[in-house]
Design a protein around this motif. Sequence first.
Motif, mmCIF file in Angstrom:
data_model
loop_
_atom_site.group_PDB
_atom_site.id
_atom_site.type_symbol
_atom_site.label_atom_id
_atom_site.label_comp_id
_atom_site.label_asym_id
_atom_site.label_seq_id
_atom_site.Cartn_x
_atom_site.Cartn_y
_atom_site.Cartn_z
ATOM 1 N N ARG A 53 0.829 -1.200 0.000
ATOM 2 C CA ARG A 53 0.000 0.000 0.000
ATOM 3 C C ARG A 53 0.869 1.258 0.000
ATOM 4 N N GLN A 106 7.884 6.811 2.316
ATOM 5 C CA GLN A 106 7.583 5.491 2.869
ATOM 6 C C GLN A 106 6.434 4.816 2.146
ATOM 7 N N TYR A 111 4.064 0.832 2.553
ATOM 8 C CA TYR A 111 3.670 -0.138 3.571
ATOM 9 C C TYR A 111 3.458 -1.521 2.974
ATOM 10 N N VAL A 124 1.992 -5.348 4.243
ATOM 11 C CA VAL A 124 1.332 -6.139 5.274
ATOM 12 C C VAL A 124 1.423 -7.600 4.866
ATOM 13 N N GLY A 158 3.295 -6.416 9.832
ATOM 14 C CA GLY A 158 3.514 -5.376 8.846
ATOM 15 C C GLY A 158 4.901 -4.771 8.868
ATOM 16 N N TYR A 159 5.211 -4.079 7.782
ATOM 17 C CA TYR A 159 6.488 -3.385 7.618
ATOM 18 C C TYR A 159 6.236 -1.994 7.067
ATOM 19 N N VAL A 160 7.130 -1.102 7.388
ATOM 20 C CA VAL A 160 7.261 0.159 6.684
ATOM 21 C C VAL A 160 8.465 -0.014 5.773
ATOM 22 N N VAL A 192 6.913 -3.263 11.989
ATOM 23 C CA VAL A 192 6.089 -2.317 12.741
ATOM 24 C C VAL A 192 5.292 -3.002 13.857
#
Length: 192
Positions: free
Chosen positions: A19, A98, A100, A102, A107-109, A188
């Motif tokens: 995203r 940034q 995103y 998931v 999740g990660y950034v 995250v």
Amino acid sequence: MVDFTKLQQENPDCIAWIRFDHLDISYPVMKGTDNDYYLHHTFDGQELKAGSIFMDCQNTADFSDMNTIIYGHNMRDGSMFALLNRYDEQSYFDTHRQMYLVTPKGGYVMEIFTAFAAKPEESGSKTSPWQLSWKDDGAYTTWLTAMKERSAVESDVTVTCSDKVLTLSTCTPGGTGRFLVMGKLVKVDNEI
């Protein structure tokens, strides 16, 4: 939140969701047994020129590789990964640093550290942005430095041999080259 139970019941090849709110990009990430099927097939298996956003078949589905590659078409209507090409402008990068990701486990950034154009013929070279493995940490660090030095934009994000990289790859306008946006993955939550 992404309902991976439902998504994977519909198609077990769905391994993540990517995203970018600022680009209006929000897609499932697929992983097939090759890099051809999802090039022209959708999440529900329909044949379509735009295809899907998909992970390189040689990567592990849990994003544990040092460099995980995700591909998407550069569609003329601006869909899929077309808007990634805007990352060659410093002013654009400065306000969109940034993205995103998931996964079913958390999740990660993605903190972007480089964006640049490359030629498909580079695949297989030691400085290929599509490289998936290195002989040691030193070779990986050298590769990270080379990727950052190629950047069309200046980023203050630091990457080291302990970081995992997410590489987004699409065609340049006209389709002869590839445009890549790379970021380090930062967890995250504690589940990953």
